[in-house]
Design an enzyme around this catalytic site. Structure first.
Site, PDB file in Angstrom:
ATOM      1  N   CYS A  69     -46.899  15.624 -25.135  1.00  0.00           N
ATOM      2  CA  CYS A  69     -45.517  16.572 -24.943  1.00  0.00           C
ATOM      3  C   CYS A  69     -44.819  15.887 -23.986  1.00  0.00           C
ATOM      4  O   CYS A  69     -45.638  15.590 -22.845  1.00  0.00           O
ATOM      5  CB  CYS A  69     -45.888  17.934 -24.627  1.00  0.00           C
ATOM      6  SG  CYS A  69     -44.539  18.776 -24.068  1.00  0.00           S
ATOM      7  N   CYS A 181     -38.661  13.882 -26.752  1.00  0.00           N
ATOM      8  CA  CYS A 181     -39.565  15.140 -27.043  1.00  0.00           C
ATOM      9  C   CYS A 181     -40.292  14.611 -28.369  1.00  0.00           C
ATOM     10  O   CYS A 181     -39.530  14.149 -29.289  1.00  0.00           O
ATOM     11  CB  CYS A 181     -38.736  16.477 -27.318  1.00  0.00           C
ATOM     12  SG  CYS A 181     -39.635  17.739 -28.053  1.00  0.00           S
TER      13      CYS A 181
END
Length: 262
Positions: A69, A181
């Site tokens: 992440c 992302c």
């Protein structure tokens, strides 16, 4: 060899796919769906939460953990390395290769709100993309659209196009977009189709896979027996999601009760 992955949703699975292709190992994917998305959370919350999730993965005797992440990496991975004695691999937006490709032309970073606001990203832009005009776009809506596509195989093309248009990116017309992302590679086709002239997209999955491969070569696994890949959620999955997890080649799946107090 046992490798753990942490993300708030399915985004980290884009990293798992790349690592699986080059590293034979047992995979433990810890999805913190109780607190999806991380991009709206504070740095303090993310650090405390990732410490707890790391401790849980260590009960599964993992040898290495990938913070799959971008938001969690930029806000917590250095701190985690100080707390635990095992290798962590983070995910950092591909600003440097995108800047080399653009050679001073316009480029954009598409990430979560927390990522684009962070000092870490500002430094990367200054260090590597100073000659380019860079537009930073933070979107939690795209995170949820990626979740919708992966879990339900939903057609999200029109919704993604609306988000991209409202962000000003179509008018900005960048030569390249950095997918900052790990959810966003799942929307690559939809993002490209939102432009009349599609920009080149950059993500870091293959680079992360090479990094994990390099680190694993120097590790001696603490757990020798072969295990089935395991998918762990922090909030109970729906029946549809459970079927999807099985399709993703996770032989085990379970729900770990959430212990964090808001």
């Amino acid at each position: 060899m046992r490798i753990g992955f942490i993300d708030s949703g399915v985004g980290g699975l884009s990293i798992v796919e790349a690592v699986r292709a080059v590293v034979p190992a047992d995979y433990f994917y810890l999805m913190d769906n109780r607190y999806l998305p991380y991009g709206t959370k504070s740095e303090l919350f993310i650090r405390q939460r990732l410490k707890q999730l790391t401790e849980h993965l260590l009960t599964h005797q993992v040898d290495l953990i990938v913070i799959a992440c971008n938001t969690a990496t930029t806000q917590a991975v250095d701190w985690l390395r100080q707390q635990f004695d095992l290798p962590f691999v983070g995910v950092v937006p591909a600003i440097k290769p995108a800047a080399l490709y653009c050679a001073g032309e316009k480029m954009a970073l598409l990430a979560t709100p927390a990522t684009v606001k962070g000092h870490y990203i500002q430094k990367l832009v200054t260090d590597y993309a100073g000659e380019s005009q860079v537009q930073l776009v933070g979107s939690s809506e795209l995170v949820m659209l990626a979740e919708k596509k992966v879990w339900a195989n939903a057609d999200v093309k029109a919704e993604v196009a609306t988000v991209i248009k409202n962000s000003g990116l179509t008018e900005f017309a960048p030569k390249a977009i950095i997918l900052g992302c790990t959810h966003f590679p799942f929307l690559a086709e939809e993002i490209r189709s939102a432009f009349t002239e599609a920009p080149k997209l950059f993500d870091t999955a293959d680079a992360i896979a090479r990094r994990v491969q390099h680190l694993v070569a120097g590790l001696t696994s603490i757990y020798k027996e072969k295990s089935q890949d395991c998918f762990i959620a922090t909030q109970e999955l729906t029946e549809q999601q459970k079927r999807r997890v099985t399709q993703m080649r996770f032989g085990q799946q379970n729900c770990w009760p959430d212990l964090y107090q808001d």
